[in-house]
Design an enzyme around this catalytic site. Structure first.
Site, mmCIF file in Angstrom:
data_model
loop_
_atom_site.group_PDB
_atom_site.id
_atom_site.type_symbol
_atom_site.label_atom_id
_atom_site.label_comp_id
_atom_site.label_asym_id
_atom_site.label_seq_id
_atom_site.Cartn_x
_atom_site.Cartn_y
_atom_site.Cartn_z
ATOM 1 N N LEU A 179 0.812 -1.219 0.000
ATOM 2 C CA LEU A 179 0.000 0.000 0.000
ATOM 3 C C LEU A 179 0.849 1.274 0.000
ATOM 4 O O LEU A 179 1.914 1.329 0.602
ATOM 5 C CB LEU A 179 -0.902 0.007 1.237
ATOM 6 C CG LEU A 179 -1.848 -1.190 1.369
ATOM 7 C CD1 LEU A 179 -2.706 -1.032 2.635
ATOM 8 C CD2 LEU A 179 -2.725 -1.354 0.133
ATOM 9 N N GLY A 234 -1.748 6.394 -2.524
ATOM 10 C CA GLY A 234 -2.804 6.275 -3.538
ATOM 11 C C GLY A 234 -3.893 5.334 -3.067
ATOM 12 O O GLY A 234 -5.096 5.639 -3.157
ATOM 13 N N HIS A 235 -3.486 4.166 -2.512
ATOM 14 C CA HIS A 235 -4.480 3.224 -1.996
ATOM 15 C C HIS A 235 -5.236 3.843 -0.811
ATOM 16 O O HIS A 235 -6.440 3.662 -0.655
ATOM 17 C CB HIS A 235 -3.796 1.945 -1.490
ATOM 18 C CG HIS A 235 -3.047 1.184 -2.538
ATOM 19 N ND1 HIS A 235 -1.673 1.064 -2.548
ATOM 20 C CD2 HIS A 235 -3.495 0.486 -3.607
ATOM 21 C CE1 HIS A 235 -1.300 0.328 -3.569
ATOM 22 N NE2 HIS A 235 -2.380 -0.035 -4.235
ATOM 23 N N SER A 278 2.930 0.974 -6.771
ATOM 24 C CA SER A 278 3.750 -0.011 -6.053
ATOM 25 C C SER A 278 5.002 -0.344 -6.854
ATOM 26 O O SER A 278 6.031 -0.714 -6.297
ATOM 27 C CB SER A 278 2.943 -1.289 -5.815
ATOM 28 O OG SER A 278 1.748 -0.976 -5.134
#
Ligand code: PAF
Length: 284
Positions: free
Chosen positions: A33, A36-37, A186
């Site tokens: 994570l 953005g997540h 990621s």
């Protein structure tokens, strides 16, 4: 925060929320994570009473030679971040939980999935739609949140929901960026410091497209030329495409409108990076 790996436990949790009259928002992820997540979680929390995050590196959406085995993973850190941001249930299924032995049914996108990412990653969107459809069935959310960075993916998911008459809302959340404009991903961990500098050229090119729009340019090829000028000197960046397309079908346009999507993809060292803007809004 509750963590679970099994479908039966997930269903029991979901039933309990239904009995309480609570709405549920789903944030599907592949883990590792970043902000953005977590922005997806924030949006999910604004839109529903409870938030489910799934974390599953979906083998079906990786092609041969892609980075399935190398894909970064850190379950413990993800758990901490999800908890601290207010996720209620973190679903961490194994491959055989998501795809029971013998499972062979896939969800296949229509024409909007053929070009761009669909061309560079054959089969990718079948894998994405299949896992997302499975998650929609398991979690039965009222709302699901996806990032704008993967705009073609978000568009195909929206279309799947529309075409299959699913009663849920798909929300697309603006891309979260590093200070120099690089879209958070990621896969940014694959970049060396030198590559990291050049990778910011992608958002630089998108910013140039937005400047062209603000200058009054409405010709798609002229906008692409201005982007190419920005990318020209970047030796580590191997451009795969610049797409200037309408937002529902991802068909190329020759004259742009405020809603035109400008999307880019490039390989930078080991990383394959994508980014996009809605032309009139620019970098978000
Ligand atoms: O965007 C992603 O991280 C993945 O494609 C998704 C939507 C979680 C499906 O595996």
């Amino acid at each position: 925060m509750h963590e679970c790996r099994e479908v039966a436990e997930l269903r029991t949790w979901r039933e309990a929320r239904r009995a309480e009259g609570k709405t549920v928002a789903l944030v599907p992820t592949m883990g590792f994570l970043h902000e953005g997540h977590l922005a997806l979680v924030d949006e999910a929390r604004r839109r529903a009473d409870a938030v489910v995050m799934s974390s599953f590196v979906n083998p079906l959406q990786f092609g041969p030679g892609e980075d399935l085995d190398a894909y970064p993973r850190d379950e413990a850190r993800d758990g901490e971040l999800a908890r601290s941001r207010g996720v209620d249930l973190l679903f961490l299924p194994a491959v055989e939980t998501m795809y029971p032995p013998g499972a062979e049914t896939h969800v296949v996108p229509g024409d909007a999935g053929v070009d761009w990412e669909g061309r560079f990653r054959p089969g990718h969107f079948d894998g994405v739609l299949t896992v997302v459809a499975t998650l929609f069935h398991l979690v039965a959310p009222e709302v699901a949140c996806f990032g704008q960075k993967d705009i073609q993916q978000a568009t195909l998911i929206r279309r799947m929901v529309r075409d299959l008459q699913w009663d849920l809302e798909v929300v697309v959340v603006p891309t979260v960026r590093e200070a120099d404009g690089l879209a958070m991903s990621s896969r940014n961990v694959y970049l060396t410091p030198e590559e990291r500098v050049e990778a910011a050229g992608l958002s630089g090119a998108l910013a140039e497209a937005h400047r062209a729009w603000n200058d009054g340019e409405r010709n798609a090829s002229a906008i692409v030329d201005r982007m190419q000028d920005v990318l020209g000197g970047l030796t580590a960046l191997e451009l795969q495409y610049i797409a200037v397309v309408e937002p529902d079908g991802f068909r190329p346009v020759s004259t742009v409108t405020p809603e035109t999507i400008v999307a880019v993809a490039a390989r930078v060292g080991r990383a394959r990076l994508i980014d996009n803007i809605t032309l009139s809004r620019g970098l978000q």
